[in-house]
Scaffold this active site. Structure first.
Site, PDB file in Angstrom:
ATOM      1  N   GLN A  14      -6.931  -1.388  -5.333  1.00 41.36           N
ATOM      2  CA  GLN A  14      -8.201  -1.933  -5.963  1.00 41.36           C
ATOM      3  C   GLN A  14      -8.933  -2.757  -4.646  1.00 41.36           C
ATOM      4  O   GLN A  14      -9.482  -3.675  -4.915  1.00 41.36           O
ATOM      5  CB  GLN A  14      -8.158  -2.836  -7.194  1.00 41.36           C
ATOM      6  CG  GLN A  14      -7.891  -2.237  -8.426  1.00 41.36           C
ATOM      7  CD  GLN A  14      -9.030  -1.210  -8.573  1.00 41.36           C
ATOM      8  OE1 GLN A  14     -10.261  -1.586  -8.086  1.00 41.36           O
ATOM      9  NE2 GLN A  14      -9.013  -0.134  -9.558  1.00 41.36           N
ATOM     10  N   SER A  15      -8.654  -2.281  -3.482  1.00 45.39           N
ATOM     11  CA  SER A  15      -9.287  -2.915  -2.310  1.00 45.39           C
ATOM     12  C   SER A  15     -10.756  -2.951  -2.229  1.00 45.39           C
ATOM     13  O   SER A  15     -11.357  -1.957  -2.076  1.00 45.39           O
ATOM     14  CB  SER A  15      -8.746  -2.152  -1.093  1.00 45.39           C
ATOM     15  OG  SER A  15      -9.565  -2.604   0.031  1.00 45.39           O
ATOM     16  N   ASN A  16     -11.402  -4.082  -2.137  1.00 43.16           N
ATOM     17  CA  ASN A  16     -12.765  -4.045  -2.259  1.00 43.16           C
ATOM     18  C   ASN A  16     -13.212  -3.919  -0.630  1.00 43.16           C
ATOM     19  O   ASN A  16     -14.185  -3.299  -0.661  1.00 43.16           O
ATOM     20  CB  ASN A  16     -13.104  -5.632  -2.250  1.00 43.16           C
ATOM     21  CG  ASN A  16     -12.997  -6.096  -3.651  1.00 43.16           C
ATOM     22  OD1 ASN A  16     -13.516  -5.416  -4.688  1.00 43.16           O
ATOM     23  ND2 ASN A  16     -12.197  -7.266  -3.748  1.00 43.16           N
ATOM     24  N   ALA A  30     -11.753  -1.325   0.994  1.00 43.52           N
ATOM     25  CA  ALA A  30     -11.729  -0.070   1.055  1.00 43.52           C
ATOM     26  C   ALA A  30     -13.043   0.633   0.566  1.00 43.52           C
ATOM     27  O   ALA A  30     -13.739   1.573   1.010  1.00 43.52           O
ATOM     28  CB  ALA A  30     -10.440   0.669   0.375  1.00 43.52           C
TER      29      ALA A  30
END
Ligand SMILES: *Cc1c(COP(=O)(O)O)cnc(C)c1O
Length: 332
Positions: free
Chosen positions: A75-77, A79
Site C-alpha cells: 500500500q505504498s503511497n 509507488a
C-alpha cells in the site's frame, strides 16, 4: 540558496494551503494547531512524494530514462504517486512491493493504492518480506537494459538528496505563508518513514535560520535507528546543496512511541485520531503514516508537551487512498 538551480518538472499543485484548525484546537484545549496541506499536492490523490518526484523525475528525464523503477510496501503511497508521475511524463513504471504486512486482507492486497497503481498502468511485482529491495530493483533494471530500455531507479520513498529537495521547497513555502499570516511557528510535526521528508524540512528550516524545531513521529523503526537514518540523509542533502556542516545530530528528533506493533499495523490511537480529524475538521488522514503522526501529536498535546500559546504546524503528508485498503480494520 536557489532551488531553481535544480532540474524540476511541475507535477504538484503548489503552494499547498496552510490552514488553522480551530475546532481541533478548541477540542484539545492545547496549542494552536495549523496544518500544511501536502495531502493536496494533486497528483493521483496527492501526498508528500509528489514534491520529491518533481526533482526525481526531472533527473530521470535529464538522464534520458524511459522507465522508472521504485519499491515500497504493497500500500505504498510513494509507488502510487510515482505511477501517476510516470504516466504524466510518458514513462513506463515498474513497482516492486514487499509483502511487509502478513495475513493481509484482499482489500489490502488489491484496493486503495494498488488499485490506483493499476489504473495508472504500472507493472507490479511482489516479493517476500525481508527481501533485499535494492537488489530486486537492480535485477529489474538489468533485465530492462537487456530489452534496450533506459531505466531510472527511484529509491524507496523517493528518499535521497534529489528527492529531499522537495521538502526543502515545502519548508520555504511554509515559512513564507507563516510570515504572510503573521504566525510564529514554534514546532513542525509530521510522520517520518524513509526520512526524506524530515531531512528536507530540517535542512530547509536551518538554511533559513528559522530556529523552528522539527519533530518526526516514527511509523517503523525505533528512535535511534530512525534518527540516524534522517541524520545521514540530512548531512548528504546539505553537502549536496553546498552547505556542509549545516545539520547537527541533535537537530534530528524522532519520537517512535506510536508505531504500535509495527509498520502498517493499525493502533487504537491512530484509529481515534483519524475519527477525530474526520469529525472535527472534515479531513482525511491515513492509517500507516499521517494517522500515527497525528496520534503522536494528540498524545503529546494531552501530556502538556506544548504550551497553550504556542503554534504548531502539522505537515499533512497525505495517504488517504490507503483508507480504502484498511476499511475492514478501522472502526468508524
Ligand atoms: C511516505 C509517507 C510519509 C513519510 O515520508 P518519508 O519521506 O518517507 O519519511 C508520511 N506520510 C505519508 C502519507 C507517506 O506516504
Amino acid at each position: 540558496m536557489l532551488l531553481s538551480r535544480y532540474p524540476r518538472v511541475s507535477l504538484a499543485h503548489l503552494p499547498t494551503p496552510f490552514e488553522y484548525l480551530p475546532r481541533l484546537t478548541e477540542y484539545l484545549n492545547g496549542p494552536n494547531i495549523y496544518v500544511k496541506r501536502d495531502d493536496c499536492t494533486g497528483l493521483g490523490t496527492g501526498g508528500n512524494k509528489t514534491r520529491k518526484l518533481e526533482f526525481l523525475i526531472a533527473d530521470a528525464i535529464e538522464k534520458k530514462a524511459d522507465v522508472v523503477i521504485t519499491q515500497g510496501a504493497v500500500q505504498s503511497n510513494h509507488a502510487r504517486q510515482t505511477a501517476a508521475a510516470a504516466a504524466k511524463v510518458g514513462m513506463r513504471c515498474e513497482l516492486v512491493f514487499e509483502k511487509r504486512v502478513t495475513d493481509a486482507s484482499s482489500a489490502y492486497m488489491e484496493s486503495g493504492n494498488v488499485f490506483l497503481d493499476k489504473l495508472f498502468g504500472a507493472n507490479i511485482q511482489e516479493v517476500e518480506s525481508g527481501s533485499d529491495m535494492n537488489k530486486e530493483m537492480e535485477n529489474i533494471s538489468s533485465a530492462l537494459r537487456e530489452e534496450g530500455m533506459n531505466p531510472y531507479i527511484i529509491p524507496g520513498g523517493g528518499s535521497n538528496s534529489i528527492g529531499a529537495l522537495g521538502y526543502v521547497d515545502c519548508v520555504f513555502e511554509l515559512i513564507g505563508q507563516a510570515n504572510t499570516m503573521n504566525v510564529v511557528i514554534d514546532t513542525i510535526i509530521h510522520a517520518t518513514g524513509s526520512a526524506g521528508t524530515q531531512a528536507g524540512i530540517v535542512v530547509g528550516a536551518k538554511a533559513l535560520n528559522s530556529k523552528i524545531p522539527v519533530l518526526g513521529i516514527g511509523v517503523n523503526a525505533d528512535k535511534e535507528k530512525q534518527e540516524e537514518k534522517v541524520y545521514q540523509l540530512a548531512c548528504e542533502l546539505s553537502d549536496f546543496m553546498g552547505l556542509p556542516g549545516l545539520v547537527e545530530r541533535n537537530d534530528i528528533v524522532a519520537n517512535c512511541d506510536y508505531v504500535g506493533d509495527g509498520y502498517g499495523i493499525p493502533t487504537d490511537e491512530m484509529n481515534e485520531a483519524i475519527l477525530l480529524l474526520a469529525r472535527q475538521e472534515g479531513l482525511l488522514f491515513d492509517p500507516v503514516y499521517s494517522g500515527k503522526g497525528l496520534a503522536g501529536m494528540i498524545d503529546l498535546i494531552n501530556k502538556g508537551y506544548f504550551k497553550k500559546q504556542e503554534n504548531i504546524a502539522f505537515i499533512h503528508t497525505g495517504g488517504s487512498a490507503g483508507l480504502f485498503a484498511y476499511h475492514d480494520l478501522l472502526k468508524t
